[in-house]
Design an enzyme around this catalytic site. Sequence first.
Site: not given
Length: 402
Positions: A8, A92, A180, A240, A378
């Site tokens: 990742n 990922r 996500h 963000r 994940e």
Amino acid sequence: MDAILVLNAGSSSLKFQVFGISGTGDLQRLVKGQIDGVGTSPRLRATGPDEKPLLDRNYLPDDVSDLKAATRVAGDWLRETTDVNLVAVGHRVVHGGPDYARPVRVDKAVLKRLERYVPLAPLHQPNNLAPIRTLLERRPELPQVACFDTAFHRGQSAVADHYAIPERFYAQGVRRYGFHGLSYEYVAERLRTVAPDLAGGRVIVAHLGSGASMCALSDGRSIESTLGFTALDGLPMGTRCGQIDPGVVLYLIAEKRMTVETVQDLLYRQSGLKGLSGISNDVRELQENTDPRARFAIDYFVYRVGLYAGTLAAALGGLDAFVFTAGIGENSALVRARIAEKLAWLGATLDPAANMARKLLISSKESRLALLVVPTDEELMIALHTLELVKGDKKHNTAGQR
Ligand code: AMP
């Protein structure tokens, strides 16, 4: 032992995990590590299966100057210290564009296709693709699989994934993708094991981490999400902005004469909890700080989660369960309790003791809405997809694999 490596890659970090494949085909986490500070103050840390520290080593900036070097350094260390036979690498990749609704085996042609989505995720996609390119050069025989954050949402209806702008833009790829997805897919599968009576119902999953979004699941499938074309929309995040009137962006550019780059930096790096508080993007620090601005940032976050719960409940036509996951969702009892208050009108009542103890079920017996905490994974989802693609036929579930 055969094993799968999961990578990742972020802008200045490379996270990696190694999963051994047992004789029965189940996955067992052997190593979890990351290189931070790529190009500035590189540091490689890793832990073993029981979270026992294996390594903590600093490097000179020139020795790990980019992600290519980080991939090499991590690979060399893994080869020296682990006695596994790597059968595949799962990556990922944030954007699968309109084309990819499931993970894909990557060769040079697929890599080229994925490079086309760089403009859709300029801050993430190039980093995600860098180790794929390096490994295609260094180990061309090693199967690589790209797993997308967008794929899980690709089954959403046309009304959910359109913007109300002329159709030609949709055809060009300007759509609500949602992100996500690997986290939501993992939680949806995990619910089938830990809460099978709820897994087939109407569920909102709130992935509340440094990136944050919410997803409406109907029978385990994504029907709506708060993130859209980029990873900026919906909830405020660590840095963000979340949902913002596009008119603000036009105003900043046309009237304030800000460049596109400055606005991009503002919306991605200077906003959210950090921008609101002027203190930190980290909820731990904000919770401990008595400054009213820290409190305001958390109030804003909780308020927005409540607002979107209403939106997603409307998309689902009602709600059976609300699931907390990711860094804030899994670890902040305070934020969970405050969000539960916002869900009272949907029938939620919290069990404060269960919440403090981070039980799976944190709603009270009387609650008409089930409140759950389901830690996400994940990397395991990526490893499962990778195994499935390289072995072809085997079906795996996530029971007992955390
Ligand atoms: P993630 O991106 O899922 O790793 O989440 C990272 C974020 O989770 C951090 O920036 C913190 O805001 C939050 N977090 C992690 N641990 C805690 C904690 N114990 N209490 C409150 N927030 C936490």
